[in-house]
Design an enzyme around this catalytic site. Structure first.
Site, short mmCIF file in Angstrom:
data_model
loop_
_atom_site.label_atom_id
_atom_site.label_comp_id
_atom_site.label_asym_id
_atom_site.label_seq_id
_atom_site.Cartn_x
_atom_site.Cartn_y
_atom_site.Cartn_z
N TYR A 83 0.85 -1.19 0.00
CA TYR A 83 0.00 0.00 0.00
C TYR A 83 0.88 1.23 0.00
O TYR A 83 1.80 1.34 0.80
CB TYR A 83 -0.91 0.00 1.24
N ASP A 142 9.16 2.76 0.36
CA ASP A 142 8.06 3.37 1.11
C ASP A 142 8.21 2.94 2.56
O ASP A 142 7.82 1.84 2.94
CB ASP A 142 6.71 2.91 0.53
N LYS A 162 3.64 8.71 9.26
CA LYS A 162 3.36 8.08 10.56
C LYS A 162 4.35 8.50 11.65
O LYS A 162 4.26 9.63 12.12
CB LYS A 162 3.25 6.57 10.37
C1 LIG Z 1 -0.16 4.58 5.78
C2 LIG Z 1 0.67 4.31 4.60
C3 LIG Z 1 0.73 5.21 3.52
C4 LIG Z 1 -0.19 6.39 3.40
O1 LIG Z 1 0.01 7.34 4.40
P1 LIG Z 1 -1.19 8.37 4.75
O2 LIG Z 1 -0.59 9.29 5.73
O3 LIG Z 1 -2.31 7.53 5.28
O4 LIG Z 1 -1.56 9.04 3.47
C5 LIG Z 1 1.65 4.96 2.52
N1 LIG Z 1 2.47 3.90 2.57
C6 LIG Z 1 2.43 3.01 3.58
C7 LIG Z 1 3.39 1.87 3.59
C8 LIG Z 1 1.52 3.17 4.62
O5 LIG Z 1 1.45 2.26 5.59
#
Ligand SMILES: *Cc1c(COP(=O)(O)O)cnc(C)c1O
Length: 425
Positions: free
Chosen positions: A147, A235, A263
């Site tokens: 994701y 990511d 995060k």
């Molecule tokens: C949560 C998440 C995102 C998106 O971040 P948001 O602040 O919710 O837009 C992107 N990549 C990973 C791996 C994530 O867990």
């Protein structure tokens, strides 16, 4: 705030559903996969959340990883309130932005320049634009089950027939928007060609349960990218400053060209950031031709919370937390085994998860072949016993500073009882 007679989870959810789609501002919070009504949080402290009916839960969600020091950590609260008193946004640069960028560059070897944004989605979307701008190429390779936020080109969820056909995974995303997105199975190094701008990957997959990289996978991606001149983008929105001082890059010793953060780096406030090699990042405006901007980027409250959080995340912190998580996972595994359910509790450093099945998956296809109905029953068993897990089988558990061994033992006890319930039907 205190609960009043008519301020129940159900009454708030009913009202929410009238004015907010599905009653929630992010679909992962909905209880669609597990059934029932979401608890509405009234307040939180450390490892606990209280709902509006004053029921207390040991919280394993922790804002999906945004909060690593525990809820309302006094150092973070103090930093945020001090910052707020000086104004909440200016539209001009501030010292804290410099300090935070310096801190990230000091910790993460591959990051020489950093740009702050306001969410992980913005970070991945912008990193992809930079990769395309830098290379002058169009294709983006991502992995099924990874994701990367909800931007059109990256939302292709993969692992389904739709994805391999290039059909969008969400209504409202045109075929055009995903025409240059290639989805490959996780943990297999894909064939790349010279149209590939970047390969984007969760170096530890944490959005299809928890799946670590197979030995050689990340190294293989690095080599494959170098061979065709594509950029490697990590990511690390979950793993950054979560699995160690310098994230997954530090843990596995593979250097990407670009890294996305979110995060943890915001200490629980809305934040994202992306950074990497100076040469690549200097394609970003105002230095270079890749445009990317944000009214609230580098926000004073978010940078204050991020700085206060990072200051506490020492090597010692991570080794303590990893030790605690290892014990916890062993206890959970044993509880699942004794119950006869045999579910697995994978761990990678400080991250752990629950796989509702007996054989740990290595990719999306295997991850989705799990006992979702069993998880729904398990989830409610845990909730009744005062443990809040994510309301979906594909999220990981977020232990932090506030999850003491004693609290984690209670989670293990609740697991043994809830697992036995699932077994007996
Ligand atoms: C949560 C998440 C995102 C998106 O971040 P948001 O602040 O919710 O837009 C992107 N990549 C990973 C791996 C994530 O867990």
């Amino acid at each position: 705030m205190t609960a009043t007679g008519d301020r129940t989870n159900q009454s708030l959810f009913d009202r929410a559903c009238e004015v907010i789609p599905g009653g929630v501002n992010s679909p992962v919070r909905a209880f669609g996969a597990v059934g029932g009504t979401p608890y509405f949080v009234d307040r939180a402290e450390g490892a606990h959340v209280w709902d509006v009916e004053n029921t207390r839960y040991i919280d394993m969600v922790q804002s999906y990883g945004a909060v690593i020091l525990g809820h309302g950590h006094p150092v973070v609260v103090d930093a945020v309130s001090t910052a707020a008193a000086d104004g909440t946004s200016y539209g001009a640069p501030t010292e804290r932005e410099v300090l935070l960028a310096e801190e990230v560059c000091a910790r993460v070897p591959s990051v020489e320049r950093l740009r702050m944004v306001s969410s992980g989605t913005e970070a991945t979307m912008s990193a992809m634009r930079v990769a395309r701008g830098f290379t002058g190429r169009r294709k983006v390779v991502k992995f099924a089950g990874n994701y990367h936020g909800h931007s059109d080109a990256l939302l292709v969820s993969g692992g389904t027939a739709m994805a391999t056909l290039g059909i969008p995974g969400s209504a409202g995303v045109t075929e055009h928007a995903v025409a240059d997105t290639v989805v490959a199975p996780y943990n297999v190094v894909p064939e790349l060609d010279e149209d590939v701008a970047c390969v984007m990957v969760e170096p530890v997959a944490a959005n299809m349960g928890l799946i670590g990289p197979a030995p050689g996978f990340l190294e293989g991606l690095r080599d494959a990218c170098d061979e065709v001149g594509a950029l490697l983008v990590f990511d690390e929105v979950i793993t950054g400053f979560r699995v160690g001082r310098s994230g997954a890059e530090g843990l596995f010793g593979v250097r990407p060209d670009l890294t996305c953060f979110g995060k943890v780096i915001g200490g629980g406030l809305p934040v994202g950031a992306y950074g990497g090699r100076a040469e690549v990042m200097d394609t970003v405006a105002p230095v270079g031709p890749v445009y990317q901007a944000g009214t609230l980027s580098g926000n004073p409250l978010a940078t204050a919370a991020g700085l206060a959080t990072l200051a506490m995340l020492t090597d010692d912190f991570y080794s303590q937390l990893a030790g605690r998580v290892a014990c916890f996972a062993a206890g959970m595994n044993e509880a699942f085994e004794r119950s006869g359910l045999g579910w697995q509790v994978p761990t990678v450093a400080t991250l752990s998860g629950i796989f509702p099945g007996v054989e740990l998956p290595v990719d999306y296809a295997a991850a989705t072949a799990c006992d979702e109905q069993g998880y729904a029953r398990f989830f409610h068993g845990m909730l009744r016993r005062g443990v809040a897990l994510a309301p979906g089988a594909y999220e990981v558990m977020f232990c932090g500073l506030a999850h003491t061994d004693a609290l984690l033992d209670r989670v293990i006890e609740a697991t043994a009882e809830s697992a036995a319930e699932v077994v007996s039907g």
